[in-house]
Scaffold this motif. Structure first.
Motif, PDB file in Angstrom:
ATOM      1  N   TYR A 159       0.995  -1.133  -0.077  1.00  0.00           N
ATOM      2  CA  TYR A 159       0.332  -0.252   0.235  1.00  0.00           C
ATOM      3  C   TYR A 159       0.814   1.052  -0.228  1.00  0.00           C
ATOM      4  CZ  TYR A 159      -4.146  -2.090   1.066  1.00  0.00           C
ATOM      5  OH  TYR A 159      -5.652  -2.452   0.496  1.00  0.00           O
ATOM      6  N   ASP A 184      -3.793   3.180   1.108  1.00  0.00           N
ATOM      7  CA  ASP A 184      -4.431   2.332  -0.198  1.00  0.00           C
ATOM      8  C   ASP A 184      -3.983   2.218  -1.033  1.00  0.00           C
ATOM      9  OD1 ASP A 184      -7.570   4.345  -1.475  1.00  0.00           O
ATOM     10  OD2 ASP A 184      -7.381   2.497  -1.907  1.00  0.00           O
ATOM     11  N   LEU A 185      -4.396   1.202  -2.153  1.00  0.00           N
ATOM     12  CA  LEU A 185      -3.883   0.236  -2.794  1.00  0.00           C
ATOM     13  C   LEU A 185      -3.788   0.947  -4.062  1.00  0.00           C
ATOM     14  CD1 LEU A 185      -2.572  -2.539  -3.409  1.00  0.00           C
ATOM     15  CD2 LEU A 185      -4.787  -3.635  -3.903  1.00  0.00           C
ATOM     16  N   TYR A 187      -7.053   9.051  -1.446  1.00  0.00           N
ATOM     17  CA  TYR A 187      -7.170   7.814  -0.043  1.00  0.00           C
ATOM     18  C   TYR A 187      -8.225   7.234   0.391  1.00  0.00           C
ATOM     19  CZ  TYR A 187      -1.963   8.625  -0.575  1.00  0.00           C
ATOM     20  OH  TYR A 187      -0.693   8.620  -0.821  1.00  0.00           O
TER      21      TYR A 187
END
Length: 126
Positions: free
Chosen positions: A32, A98-99, A113
């Motif tokens: 992430y 976030d990814l 995000y």
């Protein structure tokens, strides 16, 4: 379930230092992008520093040279070392994660995000 828990906030005088921590759980931390944001009274939330999956860092110009973002993947923890603090640094500091797609680097945009902590208060007095 993604959880982000900030700590380390407090009250300091101008010129002082604080180290914020963000303990993460519920997701593969190393995969992430993560960031710190600040929300000052009456103002919009603003990106302070971000760190990419490979450790590349990004800073808002206002904090560059004073703040350092880092992470410990073994401990699933994100840090923000804040030195030479100014009264204008006062606010609630939020950790975000976030990814991002593989070709997209970390950034300082709130919209980037979807996972947020509850925040920790930082107060800098003059």
């Amino acid at each position: 379930q993604v959880q982000l828990l900030e700590s380390g906030g407090g009250s300091v005088q101008a010129g002082g230092s604080l180290r914020l921590s963000c303990k993460a759980s519920g997701f593969p931390f190393s995969n992430y992008c993560m960031a710190w944001f600040r929300q000052s009274p009456g103002r919009a939330r603003k990106g302070v520093a971000a760190i990419d999956r490979d450790g590349t860092t990004f800073y808002d110009d206002y904090v560059s040279g004073r703040f350092t973002i880092s992470k410990d993947s073994a401990a699933n923890t994100l840090y923000l070392q804040m030195n030479s603090l100014r009264p204008e640094d006062t606010g609630i500091y939020y950790c975000a994660a976030d990814l991002f797609p593989p070709t997209v680097p970390a950034n300082l945009f709130v919209s980037g995000y979807t996972n947020w902590g509850q925040g920790t208060q930082v107060t800098v007095s003059s």
